[in-house]
Design a protein around this motif. Structure first.
Motif, PDB file in Angstrom:
ATOM      1  N   GLU A  31       0.843  -1.181   0.000  1.00 36.78           N
ATOM      2  CA  GLU A  31       0.000   0.000   0.000  1.00 36.78           C
ATOM      3  C   GLU A  31       0.886   1.241   0.000  1.00 36.78           C
ATOM      4  O   GLU A  31       1.982   1.222   0.553  1.00 36.78           O
ATOM      5  CB  GLU A  31      -0.880   0.029   1.252  1.00 36.78           C
ATOM      6  N   PHE A  32       0.379   2.320  -0.585  1.00 37.65           N
ATOM      7  CA  PHE A  32       1.078   3.607  -0.566  1.00 37.65           C
ATOM      8  C   PHE A  32       0.272   4.591   0.259  1.00 37.65           C
ATOM      9  O   PHE A  32      -0.942   4.697   0.120  1.00 37.65           O
ATOM     10  CB  PHE A  32       1.243   4.160  -1.991  1.00 37.65           C
ATOM     11  N   GLU A  33       0.965   5.304   1.138  1.00 37.63           N
ATOM     12  CA  GLU A  33       0.325   6.333   1.957  1.00 37.63           C
ATOM     13  C   GLU A  33       1.094   7.634   1.741  1.00 37.63           C
ATOM     14  O   GLU A  33       2.293   7.701   1.989  1.00 37.63           O
ATOM     15  CB  GLU A  33       0.383   5.925   3.427  1.00 37.63           C
ATOM     16  N   LYS A  34       0.394   8.644   1.269  1.00 39.60           N
ATOM     17  CA  LYS A  34       1.027   9.924   0.964  1.00 39.60           C
ATOM     18  C   LYS A  34       1.176  10.755   2.233  1.00 39.60           C
ATOM     19  O   LYS A  34       0.268  10.836   3.047  1.00 39.60           O
ATOM     20  CB  LYS A  34       0.192  10.683  -0.056  1.00 39.60           C
ATOM     21  N   GLY A  35       2.333  11.378   2.365  1.00 39.41           N
ATOM     22  CA  GLY A  35       2.585  12.307   3.460  1.00 39.41           C
ATOM     23  C   GLY A  35       2.917  13.669   2.869  1.00 39.41           C
ATOM     24  O   GLY A  35       2.926  13.849   1.653  1.00 39.41           O
ATOM     25  N   ARG A  36       3.202  14.629   3.715  1.00 35.56           N
ATOM     26  CA  ARG A  36       3.499  15.972   3.224  1.00 35.56           C
ATOM     27  C   ARG A  36       4.854  16.025   2.522  1.00 35.56           C
ATOM     28  O   ARG A  36       4.955  16.540   1.420  1.00 35.56           O
ATOM     29  CB  ARG A  36       3.452  16.954   4.377  1.00 35.56           C
ATOM     30  N   LYS A  37       5.898  15.502   3.175  1.00 39.41           N
ATOM     31  CA  LYS A  37       7.231  15.500   2.569  1.00 39.41           C
ATOM     32  C   LYS A  37       7.660  14.110   2.115  1.00 39.41           C
ATOM     33  O   LYS A  37       8.448  13.983   1.192  1.00 39.41           O
ATOM     34  CB  LYS A  37       8.258  16.044   3.554  1.00 39.41           C
ATOM     35  N   HIS A  38       7.153  13.102   2.795  1.00 37.41           N
ATOM     36  CA  HIS A  38       7.506  11.724   2.483  1.00 37.41           C
ATOM     37  C   HIS A  38       6.260  10.866   2.479  1.00 37.41           C
ATOM     38  O   HIS A  38       5.309  11.144   3.196  1.00 37.41           O
ATOM     39  CB  HIS A  38       8.495  11.173   3.518  1.00 37.41           C
ATOM     40  N   LYS A  40       4.866   6.570   2.382  1.00 36.32           N
ATOM     41  CA  LYS A  40       5.252   5.256   2.878  1.00 36.32           C
ATOM     42  C   LYS A  40       4.670   4.205   1.955  1.00 36.32           C
ATOM     43  O   LYS A  40       3.533   4.316   1.514  1.00 36.32           O
ATOM     44  CB  LYS A  40       4.699   5.006   4.282  1.00 36.32           C
ATOM     45  N   ILE A  41       5.462   3.192   1.685  1.00 39.15           N
ATOM     46  CA  ILE A  41       4.982   1.995   1.005  1.00 39.15           C
ATOM     47  C   ILE A  41       5.123   0.890   2.045  1.00 39.15           C
ATOM     48  O   ILE A  41       6.215   0.665   2.569  1.00 39.15           O
ATOM     49  CB  ILE A  41       5.795   1.691  -0.262  1.00 39.15           C
ATOM     50  N   TYR A  42       4.006   0.249   2.368  1.00 40.30           N
ATOM     51  CA  TYR A  42       4.035  -0.741   3.435  1.00 40.30           C
ATOM     52  C   TYR A  42       3.295  -2.008   3.033  1.00 40.30           C
ATOM     53  O   TYR A  42       2.488  -2.015   2.106  1.00 40.30           O
ATOM     54  CB  TYR A  42       3.450  -0.155   4.720  1.00 40.30           C
ATOM     55  N   LEU A  43       3.585  -3.071   3.775  1.00 43.44           N
ATOM     56  CA  LEU A  43       2.903  -4.338   3.563  1.00 43.44           C
ATOM     57  C   LEU A  43       1.474  -4.210   4.063  1.00 43.44           C
ATOM     58  O   LEU A  43       1.250  -3.745   5.186  1.00 43.44           O
ATOM     59  CB  LEU A  43       3.609  -5.455   4.331  1.00 43.44           C
ATOM     60  N   ALA A  44       0.509  -4.581   3.251  1.00 40.82           N
ATOM     61  CA  ALA A  44      -0.898  -4.440   3.615  1.00 40.82           C
ATOM     62  C   ALA A  44      -1.226  -5.200   4.905  1.00 40.82           C
ATOM     63  O   ALA A  44      -1.986  -4.709   5.732  1.00 40.82           O
ATOM     64  CB  ALA A  44      -1.793  -4.927   2.473  1.00 40.82           C
ATOM     65  N   GLU A  45      -0.626  -6.368   5.101  1.00 39.56           N
ATOM     66  CA  GLU A  45      -0.942  -7.160   6.286  1.00 39.56           C
ATOM     67  C   GLU A  45      -0.091  -6.779   7.494  1.00 39.56           C
ATOM     68  O   GLU A  45      -0.361  -7.250   8.599  1.00 39.56           O
ATOM     69  CB  GLU A  45      -0.822  -8.665   6.001  1.00 39.56           C
ATOM     70  N   ASP A  46       0.926  -5.932   7.309  1.00 43.77           N
ATOM     71  CA  ASP A  46       1.781  -5.521   8.416  1.00 43.77           C
ATOM     72  C   ASP A  46       2.261  -4.080   8.191  1.00 43.77           C
ATOM     73  O   ASP A  46       3.387  -3.855   7.758  1.00 43.77           O
ATOM     74  CB  ASP A  46       2.973  -6.473   8.547  1.00 43.77           C
ATOM     75  N   PRO A  47       1.426  -3.084   8.487  1.00 43.87           N
ATOM     76  CA  PRO A  47       1.764  -1.676   8.225  1.00 43.87           C
ATOM     77  C   PRO A  47       2.985  -1.166   8.990  1.00 43.87           C
ATOM     78  O   PRO A  47       3.501  -0.106   8.684  1.00 43.87           O
ATOM     79  CB  PRO A  47       0.513  -0.904   8.631  1.00 43.87           C
ATOM     80  N   ASP A  48       3.426  -1.920  10.005  1.00 42.53           N
ATOM     81  CA  ASP A  48       4.611  -1.510  10.750  1.00 42.53           C
ATOM     82  C   ASP A  48       5.901  -1.752   9.963  1.00 42.53           C
ATOM     83  O   ASP A  48       6.951  -1.241  10.327  1.00 42.53           O
ATOM     84  CB  ASP A  48       4.690  -2.245  12.093  1.00 42.53           C
ATOM     85  N   ARG A  49       5.807  -2.531   8.902  1.00 39.98           N
ATOM     86  CA  ARG A  49       6.966  -2.775   8.033  1.00 39.98           C
ATOM     87  C   ARG A  49       6.771  -1.949   6.767  1.00 39.98           C
ATOM     88  O   ARG A  49       5.878  -2.226   5.979  1.00 39.98           O
ATOM     89  CB  ARG A  49       7.077  -4.266   7.714  1.00 39.98           C
ATOM     90  N   TYR A  50       7.601  -0.928   6.602  1.00 35.12           N
ATOM     91  CA  TYR A  50       7.413  -0.009   5.490  1.00 35.12           C
ATOM     92  C   TYR A  50       8.735   0.552   4.978  1.00 35.12           C
ATOM     93  O   TYR A  50       9.778   0.407   5.606  1.00 35.12           O
ATOM     94  CB  TYR A  50       6.498   1.142   5.904  1.00 35.12           C
ATOM     95  N   VAL A  51       8.636   1.194   3.823  1.00 33.79           N
ATOM     96  CA  VAL A  51       9.742   1.905   3.193  1.00 33.79           C
ATOM     97  C   VAL A  51       9.301   3.357   3.067  1.00 33.79           C
ATOM     98  O   VAL A  51       8.200   3.633   2.596  1.00 33.79           O
ATOM     99  CB  VAL A  51      10.038   1.322   1.786  1.00 33.79           C
ATOM    100  N   THR A  52      10.145   4.272   3.495  1.00 31.82           N
ATOM    101  CA  THR A  52       9.850   5.700   3.352  1.00 31.82           C
ATOM    102  C   THR A  52      10.285   6.147   1.962  1.00 31.82           C
ATOM    103  O   THR A  52      11.377   5.792   1.511  1.00 31.82           O
ATOM    104  CB  THR A  52      10.607   6.512   4.424  1.00 31.82           C
ATOM    105  N   VAL A  53       9.429   6.898   1.292  1.00 35.58           N
ATOM    106  CA  VAL A  53       9.741   7.363  -0.070  1.00 35.58           C
ATOM    107  C   VAL A  53       9.561   8.880  -0.139  1.00 35.58           C
ATOM    108  O   VAL A  53       8.738   9.455   0.548  1.00 35.58           O
ATOM    109  CB  VAL A  53       8.846   6.675  -1.126  1.00 35.58           C
ATOM    110  N   SER A  54      10.345   9.511  -0.966  1.00 38.37           N
ATOM    111  CA  SER A  54      10.295  10.958  -1.125  1.00 38.37           C
ATOM    112  C   SER A  54       9.079  11.376  -1.953  1.00 38.37           C
ATOM    113  O   SER A  54       8.775  10.769  -2.976  1.00 38.37           O
ATOM    114  CB  SER A  54      11.566  11.441  -1.807  1.00 38.37           C
ATOM    115  N   SER A  55       8.418  12.435  -1.506  1.00 38.47           N
ATOM    116  CA  SER A  55       7.296  12.986  -2.278  1.00 38.47           C
ATOM    117  C   SER A  55       7.786  13.937  -3.369  1.00 38.47           C
ATOM    118  O   SER A  55       7.045  14.275  -4.277  1.00 38.47           O
ATOM    119  CB  SER A  55       6.338  13.732  -1.350  1.00 38.47           C
TER     120      SER A  55
END
Length: 78
Positions: A31-38, A40-55
């Motif tokens: 899943e992708f979650e948009k933030g203001r500056k960054h 997150k791409i995270y595992l749908a079944e485990d949102p605590d495991r993610y990769v931070t991506v630049s916006s």
């Protein structure tokens, strides 16, 4: 195969996923979650495991680096 597909799909990362990238993320239950500056791409079944991506990516290799982080995440690393 999976690694090549992810690398190819995310090569042109522009801050948030476009149609082909969303399809690839969905295929691997990410899943992708948009933030203001960054974002997150995270595992749908485990949102605590993610990769931070630049916006607002400035490096031409951003997509390649994100792809490698996602592959590492899918393989069980953080």
């Amino acid at each position: 195969m999976r690694e090549r597909e992810i690398k190819t799909s995310l090569r042109n990362w522009q801050g948030e996923p476009y149609k082909r990238q969303r399809k690839t993320l969905k295929k691997y239950k990410l899943e992708f979650e948009k933030g203001r500056k960054h974002g997150k791409i995270y595992l749908a079944e485990d949102p605590d495991r993610y990769v931070t991506v630049s916006s607002t990516p400035s490096c031409p290799y951003t997509g390649r680096k994100i792809a490698m982080d996602i592959i590492r995440l899918l393989n069980g690393g953080n």
